[in-house]
Design a protein around this motif. Structure first.
Motif, PDB file in Angstrom:
ATOM      1  N   LEU A 284      -0.978 -51.431  -1.975  1.00 16.12           N
ATOM      2  CA  LEU A 284      -1.087 -51.743  -0.550  1.00 16.12           C
ATOM      3  C   LEU A 284      -2.457 -52.338  -0.219  1.00 16.12           C
ATOM      4  N   VAL A 285      -3.521 -51.732  -0.715  1.00 11.22           N
ATOM      5  CA  VAL A 285      -4.872 -52.205  -0.403  1.00 11.22           C
ATOM      6  C   VAL A 285      -5.101 -53.603  -0.981  1.00 11.22           C
ATOM      7  N   ALA A 311     -10.051 -62.017  -0.546  1.00  9.30           N
ATOM      8  CA  ALA A 311      -8.819 -62.416  -1.223  1.00  9.30           C
ATOM      9  C   ALA A 311      -8.949 -62.292  -2.734  1.00  9.30           C
ATOM     10  N   GLY A 312     -10.129 -62.609  -3.291  1.00  8.50           N
ATOM     11  CA  GLY A 312     -10.337 -62.507  -4.727  1.00  8.50           C
ATOM     12  C   GLY A 312     -10.254 -61.076  -5.220  1.00  8.50           C
ATOM     13  N   SER A 313     -10.774 -60.145  -4.424  1.00 10.46           N
ATOM     14  CA  SER A 313     -10.669 -58.740  -4.813  1.00 10.46           C
ATOM     15  C   SER A 313      -9.213 -58.294  -4.842  1.00 10.46           C
ATOM     16  N   GLY A 314      -8.440 -58.762  -3.869  1.00  9.44           N
ATOM     17  CA  GLY A 314      -7.011 -58.420  -3.854  1.00  9.44           C
ATOM     18  C   GLY A 314      -6.252 -59.077  -4.988  1.00  9.44           C
ATOM     19  N   ALA A 386       4.593 -53.685  -1.361  1.00 11.51           N
ATOM     20  CA  ALA A 386       3.645 -52.957  -2.214  1.00 11.51           C
ATOM     21  C   ALA A 386       3.992 -51.479  -2.415  1.00 11.51           C
ATOM     22  N   PRO A 387       4.316 -50.701  -1.359  1.00 11.34           N
ATOM     23  CA  PRO A 387       4.621 -49.277  -1.595  1.00 11.34           C
ATOM     24  C   PRO A 387       5.864 -49.067  -2.466  1.00 11.34           C
TER      25      PRO A 387
END
Length: 395
Positions: A284-285, A311-314, A386-387
């Motif tokens: 989710l994060v 966005a890159g971290s995601g 995501a969940p």
């Protein structure tokens, strides 16, 4: 002595070395093309549309060959199949050294086929032999892919300037890591394997195919949505940034920042997956980060650096999560191989279509609002999924 040697070769440290050497070959031969694409166009008189196939071919090969790679891995063994995949990558890179257009296209197709197979086969190998190290190995594997991909992009132009070989040196040099990885795999190919992994499918996974499982489709669509966002942004950010006032050089550095942050996020997600009971919060994060980044680029492009960091971290966390889900949602390595094949087939097929659809929307609308809005909507859909994809259920 033989038993002692075999024991050393099956230690996590040696396997990790071989894994990282393999991962170093799985993106760099592709990302090395972009910076010298104009050189290639001038060498053979290619149109812009024809040159675009250098990005389209690998992704479509990833999608088309993924299910077959899973079947070959289960039929002939993961080690032998991975060695054959590396051989294709190496031969493809060598072919692209030749000063002929046919060699360039055939080499690209050949190495793309090898990468497609290796993409599918590495996660189930980790599932089978080193289950206790799954999160760690997946994270380091993904980080190595992104690191060498960035390196290939960065050194392509300087390498082309070193000799008269020009772009052929930039592409052909990636045969060397392939040769090193092939040699590193040889001791593992000669080792006797226990009967269990290569024997008949376990009773748990026999007859259960991910293609008929709701969990399989949830994981596959999650893979598809995160891949679509990543590859679309990689392809289209530069012209979008230039239209909002950035120079081409500034846009290039911003894309480098995006990929660098993704590498750090790979490692962070690796730690999170190891400590958390299931992956729902991580999924989710990471999806929310991609959505916020896309929305930010749409609404406040002057803060592009901030949005690309988010966005890159995601993107980095989502990639590690997807690779981990192939193992977490499967009951054994055979089922993990099938799920890996299915998810990468669906995922890369949509990822290949994403940049194409984005370009069409941009051309038809005459601006960037509509295509970026669609990208944000799809990222929001990833948040909703995501969940489900990150739950602790198994097929």
């Amino acid at each position: 002595m033989t038993l002692l040697r075999a024991s050393r070769l099956t230690q996590p440290g040696f396997f990790l070395l071989v894994l990282l050497l393999t991962a170093a070959n799985l993106r760099a031969p592709i990302t090395a093309v972009g910076p010298v694409l104009e050189n290639i166009r001038h060498a053979f008189g290619l149109s812009a549309a024809a040159a675009g196939f250098f990005n389209f071919i690998p992704l479509m090969m990833f999608a088309a060959l993924a299910p077959f790679a899973a079947m070959l891995g289960n039929r002939f063994g993961l080690e032998r199949s991975l060695w054959a995949a590396l051989l294709l990558i190496t031969l493809g890179s060598i072919l692209r050294w030749l000063p002929a257009e046919a060699a360039l296209w055939s080499g690209t197709a050949l190495l793309s086929a090898g990468i497609a197979a290796a993409n599918v086969l590495l996660p189930p190998l980790i599932k089978r032999d080193f289950t206790q190290h799954t999160a760690k190995y997946i994270g380091l594997y993904a980080a190595t892919m992104l690191l060498t991909a960035s390196l290939a992009s960065g050194i392509a132009v300087p390498l082309a300037a070193l000799s008269e070989a020009d772009w052929r040196l930039s592409l052909g040099v990636w045969a060397l890591p392939g040769v090193v990885a092939l040699l590193a795999w040889l001791p593992l190919l000669r080792m006797p394997r226990a009967a269990g992994p290569s024997g008949a499918p376990s009773s748990l996974s026999a007859g259960v195919t991910p293609w008929r499982s709701i969990i399989g489709w949830q994981v596959s669509l999650f893979m598809a949505l995160q891949s679509l966002a990543f590859y679309t942004l990689i392809d289209w950010f530069t012209p979008y940034a230039q239209s909002t006032g950035y120079t081409q050089a500034e846009a290039g550095w911003l894309l480098f920042l995006y990929q660098a942050v993704a590498i750090v996020a790979n490692l962070g997600c690796m730690v999170a997956l190891k400590r958390l009971r299931d992956a729902r919060l991580t999924a989710l994060v990471s999806s929310a980060a991609i959505f916020c980044g896309m929305l930010g680029l749409l609404l406040l492009p002057q803060l592009a650096a901030l949005w690309l960091v988010i966005a890159g971290s995601g993107a980095g966390a989502s990639l590690v999560l997807c690779l981990s889900l192939f193992n977490l949602r499967a009951r054994d390595h055979r089922q993990a191989s099938q799920l890996s094949g299915m998810a990468q087939c669906v995922g890369y097929a949509l990822a290949a279509l994403g940049p194409l659809a984005f370009g069409i929307l941009h051309q038809q609308s005459g601006g960037w609002t509509l295509p970026l809005t669609l990208l944000a909507v799809l990222s929001f859909a990833q948040m909703l999924l995501a969940p489900l994809a990150g739950s602790s259920r198994q097929i």
